[in-house]
Motif scaffolding. Sequence first.
Motif, PDB file in Angstrom:
ATOM      1  N   ARG A 101       0.857  -1.186   0.000  1.00  0.00           N
ATOM      2  CA  ARG A 101       0.000   0.000   0.000  1.00  0.00           C
ATOM      3  C   ARG A 101       0.891   1.232   0.000  1.00  0.00           C
ATOM      4  O   ARG A 101       1.867   1.317   0.740  1.00  0.00           O
ATOM      5  CB  ARG A 101      -0.890   0.006   1.236  1.00  0.00           C
ATOM      6  CG  ARG A 101      -1.715   1.279   1.312  1.00  0.00           C
ATOM      7  CD  ARG A 101      -2.996   1.150   2.052  1.00  0.00           C
ATOM      8  NE  ARG A 101      -3.906   0.322   1.273  1.00  0.00           N
ATOM      9  CZ  ARG A 101      -4.882  -0.384   1.815  1.00  0.00           C
ATOM     10  NH1 ARG A 101      -5.073  -0.356   3.104  1.00  0.00           N
ATOM     11  NH2 ARG A 101      -5.676  -1.109   1.075  1.00  0.00           N
ATOM     12  N   ILE A 102       0.516   2.191  -0.834  1.00  0.00           N
ATOM     13  CA  ILE A 102       1.222   3.471  -0.900  1.00  0.00           C
ATOM     14  C   ILE A 102       0.642   4.343   0.216  1.00  0.00           C
ATOM     15  O   ILE A 102      -0.573   4.510   0.317  1.00  0.00           O
ATOM     16  CB  ILE A 102       1.049   4.130  -2.282  1.00  0.00           C
ATOM     17  CG1 ILE A 102       1.611   3.201  -3.367  1.00  0.00           C
ATOM     18  CG2 ILE A 102       1.740   5.494  -2.308  1.00  0.00           C
ATOM     19  CD1 ILE A 102       1.301   3.636  -4.783  1.00  0.00           C
ATOM     20  N   LEU A 103       1.511   4.873   1.059  1.00  0.00           N
ATOM     21  CA  LEU A 103       1.063   5.590   2.239  1.00  0.00           C
ATOM     22  C   LEU A 103       0.863   7.089   2.018  1.00  0.00           C
ATOM     23  O   LEU A 103      -0.055   7.673   2.563  1.00  0.00           O
ATOM     24  CB  LEU A 103       2.059   5.382   3.386  1.00  0.00           C
ATOM     25  CG  LEU A 103       2.278   3.939   3.828  1.00  0.00           C
ATOM     26  CD1 LEU A 103       3.390   3.877   4.861  1.00  0.00           C
ATOM     27  CD2 LEU A 103       0.998   3.353   4.375  1.00  0.00           C
ATOM     28  N   GLU A 104       1.750   7.716   1.241  1.00  0.00           N
ATOM     29  CA  GLU A 104       1.735   9.174   1.122  1.00  0.00           C
ATOM     30  C   GLU A 104       1.880   9.605  -0.321  1.00  0.00           C
ATOM     31  O   GLU A 104       2.148   8.802  -1.202  1.00  0.00           O
ATOM     32  CB  GLU A 104       2.884   9.780   1.935  1.00  0.00           C
ATOM     33  CG  GLU A 104       2.812   9.502   3.408  1.00  0.00           C
ATOM     34  CD  GLU A 104       4.012  10.059   4.156  1.00  0.00           C
ATOM     35  OE1 GLU A 104       4.793  10.825   3.561  1.00  0.00           O
ATOM     36  OE2 GLU A 104       4.166   9.726   5.331  1.00  0.00           O
ATOM     37  N   GLY A 105       1.724  10.885  -0.528  1.00  0.00           N
ATOM     38  CA  GLY A 105       1.921  11.458  -1.855  1.00  0.00           C
ATOM     39  C   GLY A 105       0.643  11.445  -2.670  1.00  0.00           C
ATOM     40  O   GLY A 105      -0.438  11.100  -2.193  1.00  0.00           O
TER      41      GLY A 105
ATOM     42  N   GLY B  28      -1.260   8.237  -2.608  1.00  0.00           N
ATOM     43  CA  GLY B  28      -1.515   7.723  -1.268  1.00  0.00           C
ATOM     44  C   GLY B  28      -2.805   6.931  -1.181  1.00  0.00           C
ATOM     45  O   GLY B  28      -3.792   7.243  -1.851  1.00  0.00           O
ATOM     46  N   ALA B  29      -2.791   5.867  -0.398  1.00  0.00           N
ATOM     47  CA  ALA B  29      -3.926   4.964  -0.146  1.00  0.00           C
ATOM     48  C   ALA B  29      -4.221   4.026  -1.310  1.00  0.00           C
ATOM     49  O   ALA B  29      -5.178   3.268  -1.248  1.00  0.00           O
ATOM     50  CB  ALA B  29      -5.181   5.735   0.250  1.00  0.00           C
TER      51      ALA B  29
ATOM     52  N   ASN C 165       7.425   5.520   1.706  1.00  0.00           N
ATOM     53  CA  ASN C 165       6.027   5.767   1.373  1.00  0.00           C
ATOM     54  C   ASN C 165       5.257   4.468   1.125  1.00  0.00           C
ATOM     55  O   ASN C 165       4.104   4.526   0.702  1.00  0.00           O
ATOM     56  CB  ASN C 165       5.904   6.653   0.136  1.00  0.00           C
ATOM     57  CG  ASN C 165       6.344   8.074   0.396  1.00  0.00           C
ATOM     58  OD1 ASN C 165       6.647   8.438   1.528  1.00  0.00           O
ATOM     59  ND2 ASN C 165       6.379   8.882  -0.634  1.00  0.00           N
TER      60      ASN C 165
ATOM     61  N   SER D 184       4.131   0.427   2.482  1.00  0.00           N
ATOM     62  CA  SER D 184       4.076  -0.529   3.599  1.00  0.00           C
ATOM     63  C   SER D 184       3.472  -1.830   3.110  1.00  0.00           C
ATOM     64  O   SER D 184       2.773  -1.862   2.100  1.00  0.00           O
ATOM     65  CB  SER D 184       3.270   0.039   4.774  1.00  0.00           C
ATOM     66  OG  SER D 184       1.912  -0.256   4.647  1.00  0.00           O
TER      67      SER D 184
END
Length: 174
Positions: free
Chosen positions: A129-133, A136-137, A170, A172
């Motif tokens: 999963r992309i956390l930021e930017g 993201g999400a 970024n 996880s």
Amino acid sequence: MQVNRSDTDLQLPAHEKSAWYLVQCKSRQDERAEENLTRQGYKCARPLCRRERVVRGMRTTSQESLFPGYLFIYLPDSANWAPLRSTRGVNRLVSFGGKPLAVKQELVTRLQNRIEDIKPAFVVGERVRILEGGLGALDAIFMSADGEERVILLISLLHRQQTVSMPLMNVSAF
């Protein structure tokens, strides 16, 4: 794999049988138990493996127990088990029917001779999963590492597969 052995290995009479036994350690104290048992003159084996983890956005490699919470101890059949119970870090000797169960010598030997593998933080094809930017999400698929601090991901965007490179921090595990 690293196996600690005491300099003062148990000297046994020729007629005495010995075997490996499994020791259950207190939570997160297998290293402490091994150190204390070795200090008391016992021969111990605690197979280790290297594992890659992401810590604060950086890949780090650490050594940890292959079997967290357990270690092997080599004892004669007539050994006094009492000192084991009061050793710091030791919970109990694994037993069935009140009698400690011996572990086959071949198993301990194979574990001692196994090749140490580095388990990567992410495996190719693993969902992340992309956390930021701006992305993201979003969910993505890990493709490869791009240096020490970046990763290449495969994302589905507008019904098309796209590869993107982004900072490791970024991303996880899913």
